[in-house]
Motif scaffolding. Sequence first.
Motif, PDB file in Angstrom:
ATOM      1  N   ILE A   6       0.837  -1.201   0.000  1.00 34.97           N
ATOM      2  CA  ILE A   6       0.000   0.000   0.000  1.00 34.97           C
ATOM      3  C   ILE A   6       0.868   1.245   0.000  1.00 34.97           C
ATOM      4  N   GLN A   7       1.924   1.277   0.816  1.00 33.64           N
ATOM      5  CA  GLN A   7       2.776   2.451   0.907  1.00 33.64           C
ATOM      6  C   GLN A   7       3.491   2.747  -0.405  1.00 33.64           C
ATOM      7  N   ARG A   8       3.736   1.730  -1.206  1.00 37.49           N
ATOM      8  CA  ARG A   8       4.425   1.920  -2.473  1.00 37.49           C
ATOM      9  C   ARG A   8       3.625   2.826  -3.410  1.00 37.49           C
ATOM     10  N   TYR A   9       2.304   2.755  -3.345  1.00 39.89           N
ATOM     11  CA  TYR A   9       1.460   3.497  -4.273  1.00 39.89           C
ATOM     12  C   TYR A   9       0.868   4.780  -3.702  1.00 39.89           C
ATOM     13  N   LEU A  10       1.115   5.049  -2.431  1.00 40.86           N
ATOM     14  CA  LEU A  10       0.542   6.243  -1.811  1.00 40.86           C
ATOM     15  C   LEU A  10       1.347   7.487  -2.165  1.00 40.86           C
ATOM     16  N   ALA A  28      -5.237  20.773  10.385  1.00 34.62           N
ATOM     17  CA  ALA A  28      -5.809  19.423  10.506  1.00 34.62           C
ATOM     18  C   ALA A  28      -5.001  18.412   9.700  1.00 34.62           C
ATOM     19  N   LEU A  29      -4.347  18.869   8.639  1.00 32.38           N
ATOM     20  CA  LEU A  29      -3.531  17.966   7.817  1.00 32.38           C
ATOM     21  C   LEU A  29      -2.236  17.553   8.515  1.00 32.38           C
ATOM     22  N   HIS A  30      -1.889  18.236   9.593  1.00 31.29           N
ATOM     23  CA  HIS A  30      -0.644  17.929  10.285  1.00 31.29           C
ATOM     24  C   HIS A  30      -0.832  16.926  11.422  1.00 31.29           C
ATOM     25  N   ASN A  31      -2.039  16.401  11.574  1.00 30.87           N
ATOM     26  CA  ASN A  31      -2.305  15.376  12.578  1.00 30.87           C
ATOM     27  C   ASN A  31      -1.580  14.091  12.160  1.00 30.87           C
ATOM     28  N   ALA A  32      -0.702  13.601  13.015  1.00 36.58           N
ATOM     29  CA  ALA A  32       0.118  12.420  12.690  1.00 36.58           C
ATOM     30  C   ALA A  32      -0.724  11.176  12.442  1.00 36.58           C
ATOM     31  N   ASN A  33      -1.891  11.082  13.063  1.00 32.83           N
ATOM     32  CA  ASN A  33      -2.739   9.901  12.889  1.00 32.83           C
ATOM     33  C   ASN A  33      -3.231   9.745  11.455  1.00 32.83           C
ATOM     34  N   LEU A  34      -3.315  10.840  10.720  1.00 32.16           N
ATOM     35  CA  LEU A  34      -3.796  10.774   9.339  1.00 32.16           C
ATOM     36  C   LEU A  34      -2.780  10.143   8.393  1.00 32.16           C
ATOM     37  N   TRP A  35      -1.547  10.019   8.833  1.00 27.45           N
ATOM     38  CA  TRP A  35      -0.489   9.508   7.970  1.00 27.45           C
ATOM     39  C   TRP A  35      -0.036   8.119   8.388  1.00 27.45           C
ATOM     40  N   GLN A  36      -0.575   7.578   9.496  1.00 24.24           N
ATOM     41  CA  GLN A  36      -0.223   6.229   9.933  1.00 24.24           C
ATOM     42  C   GLN A  36      -0.900   5.201   9.036  1.00 24.24           C
ATOM     43  N   LEU A  37      -0.238   4.088   8.873  1.00 25.63           N
ATOM     44  CA  LEU A  37      -0.820   3.013   8.080  1.00 25.63           C
ATOM     45  C   LEU A  37      -0.846   1.751   8.935  1.00 25.63           C
ATOM     46  N   ASN A  38      -2.021   1.446   9.446  1.00 22.94           N
ATOM     47  CA  ASN A  38      -2.227   0.218  10.195  1.00 22.94           C
ATOM     48  C   ASN A  38      -3.536  -0.402   9.717  1.00 22.94           C
ATOM     49  N   ARG A  39      -3.900  -1.517  10.291  1.00 21.22           N
ATOM     50  CA  ARG A  39      -5.076  -2.249   9.807  1.00 21.22           C
ATOM     51  C   ARG A  39      -6.349  -1.414   9.881  1.00 21.22           C
ATOM     52  N   ARG A  40      -6.585  -0.736  10.980  1.00 18.95           N
ATOM     53  CA  ARG A  40      -7.795   0.063  11.129  1.00 18.95           C
ATOM     54  C   ARG A  40      -7.800   1.275  10.200  1.00 18.95           C
ATOM     55  N   SER A  41      -6.677   1.988  10.140  1.00 20.80           N
ATOM     56  CA  SER A  41      -6.650   3.197   9.313  1.00 20.80           C
ATOM     57  C   SER A  41      -6.725   2.863   7.825  1.00 20.80           C
ATOM     58  N   ALA A  42      -6.116   1.769   7.417  1.00 18.22           N
ATOM     59  CA  ALA A  42      -6.167   1.378   6.005  1.00 18.22           C
ATOM     60  C   ALA A  42      -7.568   0.904   5.625  1.00 18.22           C
ATOM     61  N   ALA A  43      -8.178   0.084   6.463  1.00 25.11           N
ATOM     62  CA  ALA A  43      -9.520  -0.420   6.155  1.00 25.11           C
ATOM     63  C   ALA A  43     -10.539   0.719   6.115  1.00 25.11           C
ATOM     64  N   PRO A  76      -3.829   9.899   2.756  1.00 21.38           N
ATOM     65  CA  PRO A  76      -3.383   9.677   1.375  1.00 21.38           C
ATOM     66  C   PRO A  76      -4.113   8.523   0.691  1.00 21.38           C
ATOM     67  N   LEU A  77      -4.391   7.476   1.421  1.00 19.52           N
ATOM     68  CA  LEU A  77      -5.089   6.331   0.849  1.00 19.52           C
ATOM     69  C   LEU A  77      -6.527   6.692   0.489  1.00 19.52           C
ATOM     70  N   SER A  78      -7.200   7.419   1.365  1.00 20.87           N
ATOM     71  CA  SER A  78      -8.576   7.853   1.092  1.00 20.87           C
ATOM     72  C   SER A  78      -8.634   8.715  -0.157  1.00 20.87           C
ATOM     73  N   VAL A  79      -7.713   9.655  -0.257  1.00 20.32           N
ATOM     74  CA  VAL A  79      -7.694  10.574  -1.404  1.00 20.32           C
ATOM     75  C   VAL A  79      -7.329   9.832  -2.689  1.00 20.32           C
ATOM     76  N   ALA A  80      -6.379   8.921  -2.613  1.00 22.14           N
ATOM     77  CA  ALA A  80      -5.954   8.191  -3.812  1.00 22.14           C
ATOM     78  C   ALA A  80      -7.060   7.282  -4.348  1.00 22.14           C
ATOM     79  N   LEU A  81      -7.855   6.710  -3.468  1.00 15.60           N
ATOM     80  CA  LEU A  81      -8.882   5.760  -3.909  1.00 15.60           C
ATOM     81  C   LEU A  81     -10.039   6.406  -4.659  1.00 15.60           C
ATOM     82  N   VAL A  82     -10.223   7.710  -4.531  1.00 11.29           N
ATOM     83  CA  VAL A  82     -11.315   8.333  -5.288  1.00 11.29           C
ATOM     84  C   VAL A  82     -11.029   8.304  -6.778  1.00 11.29           C
TER      85      VAL A  82
END
Length: 177
Positions: A6-10, A28-43, A76-82
Amino acid sequence: MAKKLIQRYLPEPHTIKENRYLRFLGSALHNANLWQLNRRSAATAFFVGIFVAFIPMPFQMVLAACLAILFRCNLPLSVALVWITNPLTMPAIFYFTYKIGCLILQVPVSESSFELTLQGLGSGLARIWKPLYLGSAVSGVVLGFISYTMIRIAWRWNVIVNWRQRNKRRSRSNQTN
């Protein structure tokens, strides 16, 4: 493996932070949680991105970014998937969602064509907007939920496989010592 794939394409965080359409989100874009990639955030990001991709509207990336902030998932994943809906896939996807909406509302599918004028598009949209948006919302929720579930399962399966491989390596190294 799933995380690396997933990180390769983000896109990089600075690319999204510097996007002119997302500047209004400010700190709001500087919140570190928005850039983490774990099971919950990716799903959750898959759910958000796919749901927004199925909503026929301009500036889908802005809505996806706002929802990612609201649900605290990977931005990044949310934005890329649109970009599932792009100029090549949009006609087929929205025709499919329109037909789903017609099926739900039990109205016949309109086979008439649009005139490429402002008045022609307005009158055509006035006829189809209810089934189009209903079908889009239903498709977005269903496919978003399916993708959410599949990512959770695939991520969990990947963790289990990695644990088993690690345990096998440890047991082999303990047997040689």
